[in-house]
Design an enzyme around this catalytic site. Structure first.
Site, PDB file in Angstrom:
ATOM      1  N   LYS A  35       0.844  -1.204   0.000  1.00 45.40           N
ATOM      2  CA  LYS A  35       0.000   0.000   0.000  1.00 45.40           C
ATOM      3  C   LYS A  35       0.880   1.254   0.000  1.00 45.40           C
ATOM      4  O   LYS A  35       2.091   1.161   0.254  1.00 45.40           O
ATOM      5  CB  LYS A  35      -0.927  -0.019   1.218  1.00 45.40           C
ATOM      6  CG  LYS A  35      -0.210  -0.028   2.552  1.00 45.40           C
ATOM      7  CD  LYS A  35      -1.190  -0.268   3.696  1.00 45.40           C
ATOM      8  CE  LYS A  35      -0.441  -0.370   5.014  1.00 45.40           C
ATOM      9  NZ  LYS A  35      -1.337  -0.747   6.130  1.00 45.40           N
ATOM     10  N   TYR A 252      17.433  28.990  10.657  1.00 49.68           N
ATOM     11  CA  TYR A 252      16.228  29.670  11.136  1.00 49.68           C
ATOM     12  C   TYR A 252      16.077  29.537  12.649  1.00 49.68           C
ATOM     13  O   TYR A 252      16.389  28.495  13.219  1.00 49.68           O
ATOM     14  CB  TYR A 252      14.979  29.055  10.480  1.00 49.68           C
ATOM     15  CG  TYR A 252      14.795  29.431   9.031  1.00 49.68           C
ATOM     16  CD1 TYR A 252      14.632  30.761   8.636  1.00 49.68           C
ATOM     17  CD2 TYR A 252      14.742  28.437   8.057  1.00 49.68           C
ATOM     18  CE1 TYR A 252      14.440  31.092   7.296  1.00 49.68           C
ATOM     19  CE2 TYR A 252      14.548  28.757   6.714  1.00 49.68           C
ATOM     20  CZ  TYR A 252      14.399  30.095   6.351  1.00 49.68           C
ATOM     21  OH  TYR A 252      14.208  30.407   5.039  1.00 49.68           O
TER      22      TYR A 252
END
Ligand SMILES: *Cc1c(COP(=O)(O)O)cnc(C)c1O
Length: 356
Positions: A35, A252
């Protein structure tokens, strides 16, 4: 020239891991679970490695179509069954086996009048509390299915909530008690139960993550003594190198501050490539085969690494984000997730090569 990031898929590893699971559950047949596009690997890329599986299990009809187009003649199982009459028609045309987890799904099959009876996996909710008939209603569900036109062979199915971290006994007892005198094959085990709970193997096991060399518990240490091979490597290169002074910060929000002067490398890989943004300073990574750590925030297209252990590294040095040296489960645990999620999240913008 494209950015240097690249994912490598290793069908040979999947083949090896499949044989390992087979050896673990020698009396059971094996559904190879593919899947989510084979847990992010791409069904077509790993398909040749599945030749020895007894069946292929997946969720999306589109994936079932692809598997049949690839020439797969053995069973294909739709793990969540059908949602509309058109799905039943497709299941009929493609000779799919479908899960039935509620009476609405049984009624849908009956009402659609398939040309051939459709084999079903009748699912019991033995404690997971997502899909499936309750143990109390299971016998009646089986009797209804067994006398329904349009329904063929019935396999009894359930799914474990905690096979990875401890006991499955409470669910197994529920299941065995409620199915005591119902005939038909059984299928209960995902990867965790296939590896660790042989009494739950029964007739068909349904391994997913172990085929890709990941840990069913999410922890690398739990598969340390299983000879599994990782089937996905994510690699990139350093595209920048700089020396920063003690007290300076990287990236950041300035989450990493250097204690002393140090060299850092900038890697062409960020969260838009599928690398987890939650990976904190200290997440394992390898530069030119030497283990080191990330520092600072992961940005969209870049992340930064500590080059202290690899003084010879420079622009163009190879970086392994996960694969042979850096375990995907270790990157995942450091980032508060599991290897499953990292594999599935590999971004479409990352070029992929299939290797042996
Ligand atoms: C995904 C899935 C599996 C495989 O689970 P793994 O933990 O990856 O082995 C097995 N059975 C069902 C019903 C599933 O949905």
């Amino acid at each position: 020239m494209p950015r240097p990031i690249k994912a490598y898929i290793h069908p040979g590893a999947v083949r090896h891991n499949l044989e390992f699971v087979r050896g673990k559950a020698p009396r059971s047949r094996v559904w190879a679970v593919v899947k989510a596009n084979a847990y992010g690997h791409g069904i077509e890329r790993i398909f040749p490695a599945l030749a020895s599986a007894d069946g292929i299990a997946l969720l999306d009809l589109d994936e079932a179509v692809r598997v049949r187009q690839l020439g797969w003649k053995k069973p294909v199982l739709l793990l969540e069954g059908v949602f509309a009459a058109s799905d039943v028609q497709m299941a009929d045309e493609l000779a799919l086996t479908v899960a039935v987890h509620c009476d609405e799904q049984r009624q849908l099959i009956v009402a659609t009048k398939p040309k051939q009876p459709i084999d079903v996996y009748l699912k019991m909710n033995s404690g997971m509390n997502r899909l499936g008939f309750t143990p109390e209603s299971f016998r009646a569900a089986w009797e209804r299915s067994n006398t329904s036109a349009g329904i063929g062979d019935i396999t009894l199915m359930s799914h474990f909530a905690g096979a990875d971290e401890g006991s499955i006994d409470w669910q197994l007892e529920q299941f065995d008690e409620a199915t005591r005198d119902i005939p038909g094959p059984r299928s209960l085990s995902n990867s965790a139960a296939a590896l660790w709970h042989s009494r739950a193997h029964r007739d068909w096991v349904r391994p997913g993550i172990v085929l890709y060399g990941g840990s069913p518990s999410g922890l690398a240490k739990d598969i340390n003594d299983a000879p599994l091979r990782p089937s996905m490597t994510l690699r990139s290169e350093l595209i920048g190198v700089r020396t920063i002074r003690a007290g300076e910060t990287v990236g950041y929000a300035r989450t990493y501050q250097a204690d002393s002067d140090m060299r850092i490398g900038v890697v062409a890989c960020g969260y838009a490539d599928g690398y987890p943004r939650h990976a904190p300073t200290g997440t394992p990574i390898a530069v030119d085969g030497v283990m080191t750590r990330t520092v600072g925030r992961v940005s969209m297209d870049m992340l930064t690494v500590d080059l202290t252990p690899c003084p010879n590294a420079g622009i163009g040095s190879t970086v392994e984000l996960w694969g042979e040296h850096v375990k995907i489960d270790d990157v995942a645990s450091s980032s508060g997730t599991i290897g499953y999620e990292l594999m599935c999240a590999l971004a479409p913008r990352v070029p992929v090569s299939v290797t042996a």
